[in-house]
Design a protein around this motif. Structure first.
Motif, short mmCIF file in Angstrom:
data_model
loop_
_atom_site.label_atom_id
_atom_site.label_comp_id
_atom_site.label_asym_id
_atom_site.label_seq_id
_atom_site.Cartn_x
_atom_site.Cartn_y
_atom_site.Cartn_z
N ARG A 93 4.82 -1.17 -3.06
CA ARG A 93 4.60 -2.73 -2.95
C ARG A 93 5.77 -3.45 -3.59
O ARG A 93 6.38 -2.97 -4.80
N ARG A 94 6.10 -4.69 -2.83
CA ARG A 94 7.12 -5.57 -3.40
C ARG A 94 6.98 -6.83 -2.72
O ARG A 94 6.08 -7.00 -2.14
N ARG A 96 9.30 -10.51 -1.61
CA ARG A 96 10.81 -11.22 -1.29
C ARG A 96 10.70 -12.81 -1.62
O ARG A 96 9.71 -13.54 -0.89
N TRP A 101 14.61 -9.42 -2.79
CA TRP A 101 13.54 -8.65 -3.01
C TRP A 101 13.23 -8.30 -4.57
O TRP A 101 14.23 -7.95 -5.16
N THR A 102 12.18 -8.08 -4.92
CA THR A 102 11.76 -7.58 -6.20
C THR A 102 11.80 -6.27 -6.12
O THR A 102 12.04 -5.63 -5.18
N ASP A 103 11.74 -5.44 -7.44
CA ASP A 103 11.82 -3.93 -7.48
C ASP A 103 10.63 -3.60 -6.78
O ASP A 103 9.57 -4.23 -6.93
N GLU A 104 10.67 -2.62 -6.13
CA GLU A 104 9.45 -1.80 -5.70
C GLU A 104 8.62 -1.21 -6.87
O GLU A 104 9.20 -0.67 -7.90
N GLU A 105 7.36 -1.46 -6.75
CA GLU A 105 6.41 -0.96 -7.73
C GLU A 105 5.69 0.43 -6.83
O GLU A 105 5.12 0.32 -5.92
N PHE A 142 -1.34 -6.37 -7.57
CA PHE A 142 -0.09 -6.80 -7.38
C PHE A 142 -0.21 -8.20 -7.86
O PHE A 142 -0.81 -9.17 -7.12
N LYS A 145 3.69 -13.17 -7.00
CA LYS A 145 5.03 -13.85 -7.00
C LYS A 145 5.19 -15.19 -6.29
O LYS A 145 6.17 -15.83 -6.58
#
Length: 167
Positions: A93-94, A96, A101-105, A142, A145
């Protein structure tokens, strides 16, 4: 209508609605883009039910802000993108935000998806986070954001799956 549909969570119509009575199998074709009536808010949930393809690579379920044209891929903020990757058995999951884009978790060690089998993903919206359940098991949280939950107004689904129900 061109692939865009509306999700309605009212008690009298908990699933997908369409102003014209199209064939349901056509409504749920992948890639799919559907509107979330009123956007997200705490207490609201999105349910995606489907069947994984026989030889899948991956699929994505995204909650996005806005439905801009496909050519600006993607110009909108993505509040949550869930990616099931079958090659490495990861559920990622991530987000944008403002084009970045954020880092993938990475997911838990448990990979819940099986080729050629049905699944049910539930995305529960809470004040500070989304809670993600697959087949009744809570997999992860999550944290938001995107601060404006009502601006999260579209669900997009693409990849190696068939959608059987949305709500």
């Amino acid at each position: 209508m061109d692939g865009d549909h509306t999700l309605n969570d009212s008690p009298e119509n908990p699933g997908l609605i369409s102003p014209d009575k199209e064939d349901l199998s056509r409504l749920l074709t992948v890639p799919f883009s559907g509107r979330i009536r009123g956007g997200m808010r705490p207490g609201k949930k999105i349910i995606v039910m489907g069947i994984i393809d026989l030889e899948p690579n991956s699929f994505d379920v995204s909650l996005t802000c806005g439905r801009d044209s496909e050519k600006d891929d993607p110009p909108f903020d993505v509040a949550l993108e869930l990616t099931a990757s079958f090659s490495n058995r990861q559920f990622l999951r991530r987000a944008r935000i403002s084009g970045k884009w954020t880092d993938e978790e990475a997911s838990t060690t448990y990979f819940p998806f099986i080729p050629d089998q049905p699944f049910r993903i539930e995305i529960h919206c809470e004040h500070q986070r989304f809670r993600i359940f697959v087949d009744g098991h809570q997999l992860f949280d999550f944290y938001h954001k995107v601060n404006s939950l009502p601006s999260i107004d579209t669900v997009r689904i693409q990849g190696d799956l068939q959608i059987t129900k949305l709500g």
